[in-house]
Design a protein around this motif. Structure first.
Motif, PDB file in Angstrom:
ATOM      1  N   SER A 140      -8.495 -40.071 -48.969  1.00 37.98           N
ATOM      2  CA  SER A 140      -9.829 -40.322 -48.428  1.00 37.98           C
ATOM      3  C   SER A 140     -10.807 -40.535 -49.573  1.00 37.98           C
ATOM      4  N   GLY A 141     -11.989 -41.069 -49.236  1.00 38.47           N
ATOM      5  CA  GLY A 141     -12.975 -41.372 -50.263  1.00 38.47           C
ATOM      6  C   GLY A 141     -13.304 -40.166 -51.134  1.00 38.47           C
ATOM      7  N   GLY A 142     -13.535 -39.025 -50.490  1.00 34.72           N
ATOM      8  CA  GLY A 142     -13.902 -37.835 -51.240  1.00 34.72           C
ATOM      9  C   GLY A 142     -12.749 -37.329 -52.085  1.00 34.72           C
TER      10      GLY A 142
ATOM     11  N   LYS D  40     -12.842 -38.323 -40.809  1.00 34.53           N
ATOM     12  CA  LYS D  40     -14.006 -39.074 -40.345  1.00 34.53           C
ATOM     13  C   LYS D  40     -13.777 -40.575 -40.485  1.00 34.53           C
ATOM     14  N   SER D  41     -13.405 -41.016 -41.677  1.00 36.29           N
ATOM     15  CA  SER D  41     -13.210 -42.449 -41.889  1.00 36.29           C
ATOM     16  C   SER D  41     -12.087 -42.965 -41.010  1.00 36.29           C
ATOM     17  N   THR D  42     -11.064 -42.157 -40.819  1.00 37.51           N
ATOM     18  CA  THR D  42      -9.956 -42.593 -39.980  1.00 37.51           C
ATOM     19  C   THR D  42     -10.431 -42.811 -38.550  1.00 37.51           C
ATOM     20  N   TYR D  82     -18.042 -49.819 -43.908  1.00 36.91           N
ATOM     21  CA  TYR D  82     -16.947 -48.946 -44.296  1.00 36.91           C
ATOM     22  C   TYR D  82     -17.279 -48.196 -45.573  1.00 36.91           C
ATOM     23  N   GLN D  83     -16.655 -47.023 -45.693  1.00 35.75           N
ATOM     24  CA  GLN D  83     -16.897 -46.224 -46.898  1.00 35.75           C
ATOM     25  C   GLN D  83     -16.433 -46.972 -48.147  1.00 35.75           C
ATOM     26  N   ASP D  84     -15.289 -47.655 -48.010  1.00 29.29           N
ATOM     27  CA  ASP D  84     -14.805 -48.397 -49.173  1.00 29.29           C
ATOM     28  C   ASP D  84     -15.349 -49.826 -49.168  1.00 29.29           C
ATOM     29  N   LEU D 162     -21.931 -46.359 -39.587  1.00 32.77           N
ATOM     30  CA  LEU D 162     -22.232 -46.335 -41.021  1.00 32.77           C
ATOM     31  C   LEU D 162     -21.469 -45.177 -41.652  1.00 32.77           C
ATOM     32  N   ASP D 163     -20.454 -45.525 -42.497  1.00 34.49           N
ATOM     33  CA  ASP D 163     -19.649 -44.486 -43.139  1.00 34.49           C
ATOM     34  C   ASP D 163     -20.215 -44.220 -44.529  1.00 34.49           C
ATOM     35  N   GLU D 164     -20.931 -43.133 -44.673  1.00 37.03           N
ATOM     36  CA  GLU D 164     -21.567 -42.763 -45.940  1.00 37.03           C
ATOM     37  C   GLU D 164     -22.420 -43.898 -46.496  1.00 37.03           C
TER      38      GLU D 164
HETATM   39 MG    MG Z   1     -14.255 -40.985 -45.496  1.00 37.25          MG
END
Ligand code: MG
Ligand code: ATP
Ligand code: ATP
Ligand code: MG
Lengths: 239, 349, 398, 239, 398
Positions: A140-142, D40-42, D82-84, D162-164
């Motif tokens: 994951s990002g974190g 969360k992102s998933t 996306y976060q990425d 909105l992911d982060e």
């Molecule tokens: Mg994430």
């Protein structure tokens, strides 16, 4: 003491840095703040040898040093966490953590020692990764952010640069990283922290340096400066 | 079936009026490939030497097409650009160069077909061996060898042909079949990409596996390089003595093998005669002369005045009277190392 | 905020300083390759007086059309970061199909060509589906194609081998037709006018939308440059047989495909998929369709290139589409600046790259050297031409 | 109303989501919080069609919908940051902003209209990018983040995820994004916000949903919940 | 925290459910390729009874060593996401160098081989420096190499053409030497013991370091698997001429290079550079040196492969290293699972890939079919073998 003097850097039409100076004394946490695109990451990259500056000088204990590539910077004890992380997604956590400074004897890797050290380090930073032998691509990002931070602690650095280290981190992990920064300072290391989170900045830094449009735009002792003064310097409202 | 059937009619005029080069014509020589020894090692130097001898001031433009018809086309165009007065053309694809010949004719440049008969258009001269005849001689030689050993009906033969993408390989194949069909059993037959000796070796190994070691009585290989591969395969499979195997090109290594008994025969094309005859002809035509040819060959469109040379089948007993006598190789070159004893036996020194 | 944003976005007017800037940061576009071409022209031109003759330049143009067209197709696939190893075999196979239909079955030549190109497209569809549906690496799919279509070619040709195309027939005439001078000149003028017009129109529309524009004289320089190049080309070619139809066909393909890539959604999505397929997918782009289309385009262009080659040779044979055609087509794309990793390149790469390669081949053929030496010199010149490009970019990196 | 019900997703050995449910009513900002690796992102990716869930259902106005790929999600009006980030680094800002929903007529791109719209949108978000025709690869971290956020506003979405979004943003830009989120809500859109910054979460969200180790771990009305309660749910201290 | 972390990190003991899991998530390693191989074996085995005979399997082993070695070199470069098109030419050139030194100049064969391999390494150095210093794309550098070294080969061979290697000389004997049975069996036992020992030792060390380990019986299964494979291979090969030295040489190269890649810093850095060169650079790795070394390794292995090929043929000639050797070597690497985009692959890919390719070639030659059909079937079988792999992975994606 590591000192960057009059650093300039131009990317094509964009003057990313123009005569920026920065002092990084040991045992002090310096926070570098500024708007998006102010040139913070670029400054970090010149200090850690990722991009050569067009102009300017970096001195270490008042002797000028040549940092032509990241290897030079590492040899001088400069350890960096980049904003864009720079992990090898095809390698696992252990491999990424020790990349470039593998535990080895006659060039044979010490897999077990590295794996053990990785687990200890991640535990210490309160990072939960279920399987540290999976490629970083599946984290994951974190979790990636945590791996990148842990990277900077391998070896024996004298300056640790953290470019937005807590951006993707959870509450607990953020607290751990801030705590870690304090411990690094107490061990006498120089720490350069870049963050947009002024609360974090105020919590750990000793000094705040503000960049604006690629130039120095103010410097404050954290203890003495008000949040408003810093924000004003960042946005240029003071001018 | 191409058109251009009117080509034959005006051949004579273009031939006569060619040779704008006067006393020192520029002669363009086109050879088809550089991967087998003969063209760069023999055709070219022999041709150039003969031209120099006949006409010191003449210039030879040499081109090798690396087995690529499109490249040969470019080469011909380049030569015409450079003002060649005679084209001596060994076609990569003898059926496909008619447009090139046509281009030359439009510029009134005479064309001599060298080695391979160009079809689909008329032109000035043809100097060659007969490719189908080569295949026939290989087949005949193999048949003779089998008959001599009395094994002709007692097993199968393996045929290793040349590249399926090389048109001349089809001629050799046809010739060999003309002789062998019905007289022997053909066990396995391969087309070998790129005439590759490595692949020939593998083909032979697989043929031995598939047919069984003792069921094979002879091998027809279309050239010496592939024969080398097949011989390596036979040796590794433990044949002793080796089966009779044919070849072509009279490579040095093959001549040595023939003397030591590893290879049964090779086709020796008297390249010297061919190259020198062509050189004489080219110089004469370039100077505007029009020598008479002993015969004509019909290429399907027109009768081409032709000088035809016979290929020579060389077995161990004939090396001395052909290859050595012609100076194709010096005895000293052939009789190195292990071959020395065999040379002595064959009376070569 | 717009008060501070707008001035930053306006490019500064053209100045020598800015030119140096551009060179320093490696924004050189196609200039280094052009420099390499000029170097090649000087070297071969001084070694052989015929190299720069109109006749030879005309030959050069004729020689590059077929492989250049195949190379165009390869670029479509390279833009996605994939590879098409079957382009050579497909070009040969489709040329054979066209010839058999035309010569053996007496079909109308235009129809034969259309069917052959359609066959090429169908082959591309097969490649594309194997790549996207079964998710086989494109390298393997097209490697199998390279071998298999070659087999089919041999099978179709059968015992006969070579089939000649009548060299005053339609197909062969394709490569032996020359524009009448008045038409060539009109075309050149029309193209220049069209280009200048579109530049000016774009400028007006940008001004109307309050977007930054380049100064007028730069527009003039660009249109003028095109005029000079076109006029020069026509003048040189007229000195020999005229402007060959083959050149017009090839150039049209290059220009049209460039316009498609830069000015249509499809083209934009090609670059997006090549740059970051996952990002493109998340943006709602049908990545599978783009990929399949790229393979279809590649094979169809290969087929057409093969037909042009057959037209030049007025024949097809077992080695059609074989030899080093494939490698040269890929090399042309790469030399012209197409990235093998996807997302970067323009169709002009095929034009410039094939010019470099064919100039070297053509020049080497004019010199009278042994084939071993020829190989070595070809390699050296090829390496040098690209080294110029690379060094120029390198001097400016970061 | 968009509703995710009992979503499960497993990556190899890792159970990233296990029976997670989430309601996204129009005109409400829902904040999704949780530790690093909580899933969360998933969850976001299953809703926006990037990864297919192993199990569970997504309904829209109580009718089940099939979201097999991102295109389906977009067609349903779901727009995601996306976060990425997921930008095409080789394309410029304009192209990235309009990717997949280009302004065009008969498939011919409307370059000028898109460029104009980009400038207006970026100005509105207070994003400073000196040249919007350069490839995204040369932008700073925050600038990329801003481009990604702006992307989500193109078209006419009914749910914005909105992911982060503010992780890399400066003070002002963060304020603009929070403001934007409020404006989206006021326009009646559903907004799903993922953030580790509880201050931001409390500032804009109406409801907070907590994930922990891939499961629902609590839900609060923001106005009524204390920071401590939320943190306890995140860390599992409450259990 | 370690209380919660440790249990998560321990892989669950092996169970059918977990096996299904692994299959579902595509973690299949080399199994699909092995399945493809088995399919090939069944098909050809049923079409021709000789295909699975010890004699033919021995031939297969001999046929694959040379190209397999070249393929190993190619993998080194592919791991970095680069390509080496010159491997074929270099293999031919170095074989010629070796033969000339040995046969014409009478040098000691071992010395000749060493010099030829060194020459290969030097060529690789040139490629590597052009790639890293001048920053030319590796495709172009090695394309120039492909042409240029071929030219040099022709030049060196000169007039003579073929040069024979004495049939009972050292070099030719390399590919005609067979291990005595007792030695072959001892070797198999020793290897199995070594493998089992290293597994157990690793397990002990992990336990000592308090790291998670796999259950003991899995270790037993793996060691047992190796034992079965080795015993089977030795038994089959003994039924014909014995275990060929060539196989031992090739297998040693595969195993040693695999160990180097997985257990040394150099190997780790290769993967890192292939995965993300910029990240590797920032980690302080000398990326230039890694790249140059990869090209040196590739060319040196190509040289050695060429020497093995010459040994098999007992001759070198103008077509040494030519034909489709290059394409087959690259294809073997890719079929074995090496990514063309870098960072993914193991040396076993060369072994498995070349087995697939050579089985197809070998089987097709046993059947008596027309060459056009042979091409088509080869392509179909190749595509099928890889499709099995791709479908298996696909079924499990995400
Ligand atoms: Mg994430
Ligand atoms: N592609 C993948 N393959 C395998 N595992 C994955 C993959 N993506 C995510 N995971 C795993 O799934 C779990 C949940 O990941 P996710 O990205 O949803 O976390 P998150 O809540 O967004 O965390 P963060 O706050 O750090 O972004 C993590 O343990 C992660 O390692
Ligand atoms: N590789 C590059 N090429 C061209 N321009 C660049 C490049 N990297 C950065 N820039 C430009 O330089 C300026 C400064 O970028 P930098 O990354 O240093 O900003 P920053 O202060 O780190 O911003 P943020 O807070 O958003 O991370 C920006 O305008 C950016 O567009
Ligand atoms: Mg930054």
């Amino acid at each position: 003491m590591i000192r960057a003097k009059d650093i300039s850097k131009r990317y094509g039409a964009v003057q990313a840095l123009e005569g920026v100076s920065l002092d990084l004394p040991p045992g002090e946490v310096v926070a570098l703040v500024g708007d998006n695109g102010a040139g913070k990451s670029t400054l970090v990259k010149t200090i850690s040898g990722v991009v050569p500056p067009d102009d300017g000088q970096i001195t270490m204990d008042d002797r000028p040093v040549r940092i032509g590539n990241p290897h030079d910077a590492q040899a001088l004890g400069i350890s960096t966490v980049y904003q864009d992380l720079a992990l090898c997604e095809n390698l696992d956590v252990v491999a990424n953590l020790f990349l470039g400074s593998e535990t080895r004897r006659w060039s044979v890797l010490g897999h077990i020692r590295m794996e053990r050290a990785t687990r200890d380090l991640l535990t210490q930073l309160d990072v939960r990764i279920r399987d540290i032998r999976v490629p970083v691509a599946s984290l994951s990002g974190g979790q990636r952010q945590s791996v990148a931070i842990a990277r900077a602690l391998i070896g024996d650095p004298r300056l640790v640069i953290l470019d937005e280290p807590t951006a993707a981190l959870g509450v607990e992990q953020t607290a751990q990283v801030l705590d870690l920064i304090r411990r690094l300072r107490d061990r006498g290391l120089a720490v350069l922290l870049i963050s947009h989170n002024l609360a974090d900045v105020r919590a750990v830094s000793d000094r705040v340096v503000v960049l604006r449009l690629g130039r120095n735009a103010g410097e404050f002792r954290t203890a003495e400066a008000s949040q408003e003064a810093i924000v004003a310097a960042i946005t240029g409202a003071a001018a | 079936g191409g058109s251009g059937g009117d080509g034959g009619a005006d051949t004579a005029t273009t031939g006569a009026s060619g040779g704008t080069g006067g006393d020192a014509p520029t002669i363009a020589l086109f050879l088809p490939e550089s991967k087998t020894t003969r063209y760069e090692a023999f055709d070219r130097p022999l041709f150039e030497a003969k031209v120099k001898e006949l006409c010191a001031a003449c210039k030879v433009l040499y081109n090798n097409a690396d087995q690529d018809a499109a490249k040969q086309q470019q080469q011909v165009e380049a030569a015409l650009t450079q003002g060649a007065d005679v084209l001596v053309l060994d076609a990569v694809d003898a059926a496909a160069v008619a447009p090139l010949v046509n281009q030359a004719k439009q510029k009134k440049i005479p064309v001599i077909a060298y080695d391979r008969l160009i079809s689909g258009i008329g032109y000035d001269y043809f100097v060659s061996f007969n490719n189908v005849r080569v295949g026939e001689m290989q087949g005949q030689a193999l048949l003779d060898a089998l008959n001599a050993k009395g094994t002709a009906g007692k097993g199968q033969i393996v045929m290793i042909h040349g590249s399926p993408t090389d048109p001349s390989s089809a001629d050799y194949k046809k010739g060999a079949h003309n002789v062998l069909d019905g007289k022997v059993t053909i066990g396995r037959e391969f087309d070998t990409p790129d005439w590759s000796p490595d692949k020939a070796q593998q083909e032979m190994e697989q043929a031995i596996t598939a047919l069984g070691r003792d069921k094979i009585v002879g091998v027809l290989s279309a050239n010496d390089g592939m024969a080398g591969g097949a011989i390596a395969a036979m040796k590794r499979a433990g044949y002793d003595p080796l089966l009779p195997i044919t070849g072509q090109d009279a490579e040095l290594a093959a001549v040595q093998r023939i003397l030591t008994g590893e290879q049964y025969m090779t086709i020796y094309l008297d390249i010297r005669s061919e190259a020198e005859k062509s050189a004489e002809l080219a110089v004469a035509v370039g100077k505007g002369e029009k020598p008479a040819a002993p015969t004509k060959v019909n290429n399907g469109t027109a009768d081409i005045p032709a000088f035809l040379l016979d290929p020579i089948a060389v077995t161990a007993d004939k090396v001395k009277d052909t290859i050595v006598k012609d100076g194709f190789y010096k005895a000293a070159d052939i009789c190195q190392g292990e071959t020395a004893a065999a040379c002595a036996k064959a009376g070569i020194s | 905020m717009s008060a501070t944003t707008v001035p930053d976005q306006t490019p500064k007017p053209f100045s020598p300083r800015q030119a140096v800037e551009r060179i320093r940061r490696g924004d050189l576009g196609a200039w280094p390759v052009v420099a390499g071409l000029i170097a090649i022209a000087i070297v071969f031109g001084s070694l052989n007086e015929n190299f720069l003759s109109p006749e030879n330049l005309t030959n050069l143009v004729l020689q590059m059309a077929a492989t250049g067209t195949i190379s165009l197709g390869i670029i479509m696939v390279l833009l996605l970061g994939e590879i098409d190893l079957a382009a050579g075999s497909v070009s040969g196979l489709c040329a054979v199909v066209m010839t058999i239909l035309n010569v053996r079955h007496g079909w109308n030549p235009v129809l034969s060509i259309a069917v052959a190109v359609a066959a090429g497209a169908a082959i591309g569809l097969v490649h594309g589906l194997m790549f996207t549906r079964i998710r086989m690496p494109s390298f393997v799919v097209t490697l199998a194609g390279l071998i298999g279509w070659q087999g089919l070619l041999l099978y179709l040709l059968g015992q006969g081998g070579t089939i000649n195309l009548p060299f005053d027939g339609f197909v062969a005439k394709l490569s032996d037709t020359w524009l009448p001078p008045w038409f060539a000149w009109t075309l050149a003028v029309a193209l220049t006018a069209l280009y200048a017009g579109s530049l000016l129109l774009g400028r007006r529309m940008r001004l109307a939308a309050d977007l930054p524009v380049t100064p007028v004289y730069r527009t003039a320089v660009r249109a003028g440059g095109l005029a000079v190049v076109l006029a020069g080309a026509v003048a040189v070619l007229q000195a020999d047989r005229g402007v060959p139809l083959l050149l017009v066909i090839f150039a049209t393909l290059v220009v049209v495909l460039d316009l498609v890539l830069r000015h249509t959604a499809f083209g934009r999505w090609m670059y997006a998929v090549g740059g970051n397929a996952e990002a493109a997918r998340r943006a709602g782009i049908n990545v599978t369709r783009i990929r399949v289309l790229a393979f279809v385009l590649s094979a169809a262009l290969a087929a057409f290139g093969g037909i042009l080659a057959a037209s030049r040779l007025s024949a097809v044979n077992q080695s059609s589409g074989g030899s080093d055609i494939l490698l040269m087509a890929i090399a042309a794309a790469v030399i012209g600046g197409t990235s093998l990793f996807g997302g970067r390149g323009r169709t002009y790469a095929a034009l410039l790259g094939i010019l470099v390669i064919q100039s070297i081949t053509n020049g080497m053929l004019l010199l009278n050297v042994d084939s071993s030496v020829r190989y070595m010199v070809t390699a050296a010149v090829l390496a040098l031409a690209v080294a110029i490009d690379s060094l120029a970019r390198r001097g400016s990196a970061q």
